[in-house]
Write an enzyme that holds these catalytic residues in place. Structure first.
Site, short mmCIF file in Angstrom:
data_model
loop_
_atom_site.label_atom_id
_atom_site.label_comp_id
_atom_site.label_asym_id
_atom_site.label_seq_id
_atom_site.Cartn_x
_atom_site.Cartn_y
_atom_site.Cartn_z
CB SER A 101 30.88 -9.07 -1.35
OG SER A 101 31.70 -8.16 -2.00
CG ASP A 114 36.28 -13.05 -5.72
OD1 ASP A 114 36.38 -12.07 -6.49
OD2 ASP A 114 35.61 -13.02 -4.68
CG HIS A 168 33.01 -11.01 -6.16
ND1 HIS A 168 33.52 -11.18 -4.89
CD2 HIS A 168 32.02 -10.09 -6.04
CE1 HIS A 168 32.87 -10.39 -4.05
NE2 HIS A 168 31.96 -9.71 -4.73
#
Length: 614
Positions: free
Chosen positions: A476, A558, A590
């Site tokens: 991330s 995601d 995600h």
């Protein structure tokens, strides 16, 4: 600025799907049978029971666990209420349970789950006595707060607009008792978040409105009368309500140096109860007429107990550096979750003193060390080292550095086999996080983002100088960290692992919910911000140089960080002949997917590192 890979932002494009298929096969070829050999070992640690949440009710404690290949919500030590495998059978797809809550009396349960690992999912409300489904929301809702004749919930709009006409992304709070009506948030612009809490005596609502990761307003009023909720406190820093006791609102605020202090607010009058100290105060709850607080000392927690007027009564430290957070408190007792590098979890109760309820630990001889590296501007950067009985001088280094998130000791199942093979796992506490308070966070955001990369380079460089082969890992915002470090200083690493990353700093705000990160990163449409973003944007700084073996991994589902960041960066590196691999999970979002899908992804990371470090 021409973007030759703009077409990759369309995930339906046949060229994207073909690339994913080809590159997944090429990655498989690189790791060979190693992943299959390692999987049983990773699975053994991955499938150790882990506790994610717990809620106190009059009928007992409800807890949420991950066990082997399923997630469960159950009565503590008793019957199962929700089982992810049953949901998967019903929906013929992979399911991830995202969270739950229950009412104080133990009558109703609200739980949310997503399908295929997406952020957006489904929320169900069930009657705990009969098991009957009372309500269902698609997409999922948050902050479900039960009263005797209905419940509040918040809705996060990712698409379209709110009932009062504000474009997504935006949030609104609703009340439902058969009919549904919006009760809070009217006129609040895009990018504001709302969270609702209830005082432990059940009488008062505490609503926090935040913008980005650096501003908060707290509203308080009778829980039953939303029209009476009034602003009680606001700050240009993070702040959160703790409780309302005898008409006083207790708040944990980052005002001052940003290290956290507890104040009370009564009729507009602010009184400081626990002042700022050298290390940050991360959280506080009120239990048994005492304030129980968690303080972060060099990125691990200790507990402190204070009287309601701020006199320090006690301090509790743990056998291993760890992370400790409250799961629930009802005024009489609190439930705390502890985690460390070799401890998936321990559940503690606190009712004036601390008692261990249950837990899980990895058997074996491990030690946790701590050290500091010195960054480019002289700042000392703390990091943890986790070692086993032998040291093969290979280090796997994890970093994040952003969004006011501190990296505190946690359990990484795929890291245990690495340590058992003589590896060292390191976790770096970089600026941008909250390890040393709000000033530490601000020193790593917007135009200061370069400090974060310098801090990481310092840690990696120190390990290299000590003779380690180094693999750098982040996901991330941590994926941005590793890719920026890779383009700036590929010499400080022998392998790079870049997961679910933010990489194109000119386009992040136009993909999915990326615009909510503008307060943290800056705005690419503002010429001043654009200048510092372009300076480090990994996508725009790929140049011909010697790169280490690199694995970029993401998930097609995601819906928080657009997979195009990973895909486009991969293409840029491939174009210049860098040894780069791409792994795209076709069933994950995600926040992961089913336990087996997630464990396979983690095994592949381990296999890649073993291969790349030799």
């Amino acid at each position: 600025m021409e973007d030759p890979y703009a077409w990759m932002e369309n995930l339906e494009d046949e060229r994207v799907l073909k690339l994913v298929e080809e590159e997944n096969a090429r990655f498989r070829e690189f790791v060979g049978s190693l992943s299959d050999e390692l999987f049983p070992e990773v699975w053994e640690y991955y499938s150790m029971p882990a506790l994610y949440g717990a809620k106190l009710t009059e009928k007992g404690t409800i807890a949420m666990y991950k066990e082997r290949d399923r997630q469960l919500i159950r009565w503590l030590g008793g019957e199962v209420i929700v089982d992810s495998t049953a949901l998967e059978e019903e929906l013929s797809d992979e399911v991830l349970i995202q969270g739950f809550t229950a009412d104080e009396k133990g009558r109703f349960l609200a739980y949310s789950f997503s399908i295929g690992g997406a952020d957006e999912g489904i929320t169900r409300i069930v009657d705990l006595k009969t098991g009957e489904l009372i309500d269902e929301f698609k997409p999922s809702v948050w902050n479900v707060t039960f009263l005797k004749d209905g419940y509040y919930f918040s809705r996060f709009y990712r698409h379209g607009e709110t009932p009062d006409g504000v474009k997504a992304p935006a949030m609104r709070l609703f009340w439902k008792d058969g009919e549904e009506r919006m009760v809070f948030g009217e006129g609040l612009g895009s990018g504001y978040f709302i969270s609702l809490g209830k005082s432990t005596d059940g009488k008062m609502a505490m609503v926090t409105v935040t913008f980005g990761w650096n501003r908060a307003e707290i509203y308080v009023g009778p829980i039953e009368e939303p029209e009476m909720w009034k602003k009680a406190y606001s700050a240009e820093v993070p702040a959160e309500p703790i409780d309302v006791v005898d008409g006083k609102l207790y708040v944990l605020t980052k005002e001052g140096k940003g290290l956290g202090k507890v104040i009370t607010v009564e009729d507009g009058e602010v009184t400081e109860i626990i002042p700022e100290r050298e290390f940050p105060l991360e959280w506080a709850v009120i239990v048994a007429n005492k304030i129980l607080a968690g303080r972060l000392v060099h990125a691990s927690h200790r507990l402190e107990v204070y009287s309601l007027d701020g006199e320090k009564l006690d301090e509790v430290t743990f056998d291993l550096p760890g992370s400790v957070y409250p799961l629930d408190a009802d005024g009489k007792r609190a439930l705390l979750r502890y985690e460390s590098f070799t401890v998936p979890y321990r559940l503690y109760g606190f009712d004036g003193k601390l008692n261990l309820i249950e837990g899980q630990e990895v058997e074996g001889d491990f030690r946790v060390e701590e050290d500091f590296a010195v960054s480019k501007d002289g700042t000392r950067v703390h990091y943890f080292l986790v070692k086993g009985t032998r040291d093969e001088k290979k280090a796997w280094v994890f970093g994040y550095g952003g969004f006011n998130i501190s990296l505190t000791p946690r359990f990484f199942p795929q890291v245990i086999p690495f340590i058992k093979r003589g590896g060292t796992f390191a976790m770096a506490n970089l600026r941008g996080g909250s390890e040393y308070g709000e000033e530490w966070h601000r020193a790593g955001m917007r135009e200061n983002k370069g400090n974060v990369f310098d801090d990481f380079i310092a840690v990696l460089g120190k390990l290299k100088a000590e003779g380690y082969k180094v693999a750098a890992w982040g996901r991330s915002n941590g994926g941005l960290l590793v890719s920026a470090t890779l383009t700036q200083r590929p010499d400080v690493m022998d392998a790079a692992l870049i997961g679910y990353p933010v990489i194109d700093m000119m386009r992040f705000h136009r993909l999915y919910i990326g615009s909510v990160w503008i307060p943290e990163y800056g705005n690419p449409d503002d010429p001043k911000d654009r200048e510092f973003l372009l300076r480090y944007s990994p996508y725009h700084n790929v140049k011909k140089q010697k790169y280490p073996p690199t694995l970029i991994y993401t998930g097609l589902h995601d819906d928080r960080v657009h997979p195009a960041h990973a895909l486009k960066f991969f293409m840029r590196l491939k174009d210049i002949g860098a040894p780069v691999y791409l792994r795209v999970e076709t069933k994950s979002g995600h926040m992961g997917a089913s336990p087996e899908t997630r464990a396979k992804e983690l095994t592949d990371l381990l296999a890649f590192i073993i291969k790349a470090l030799g």
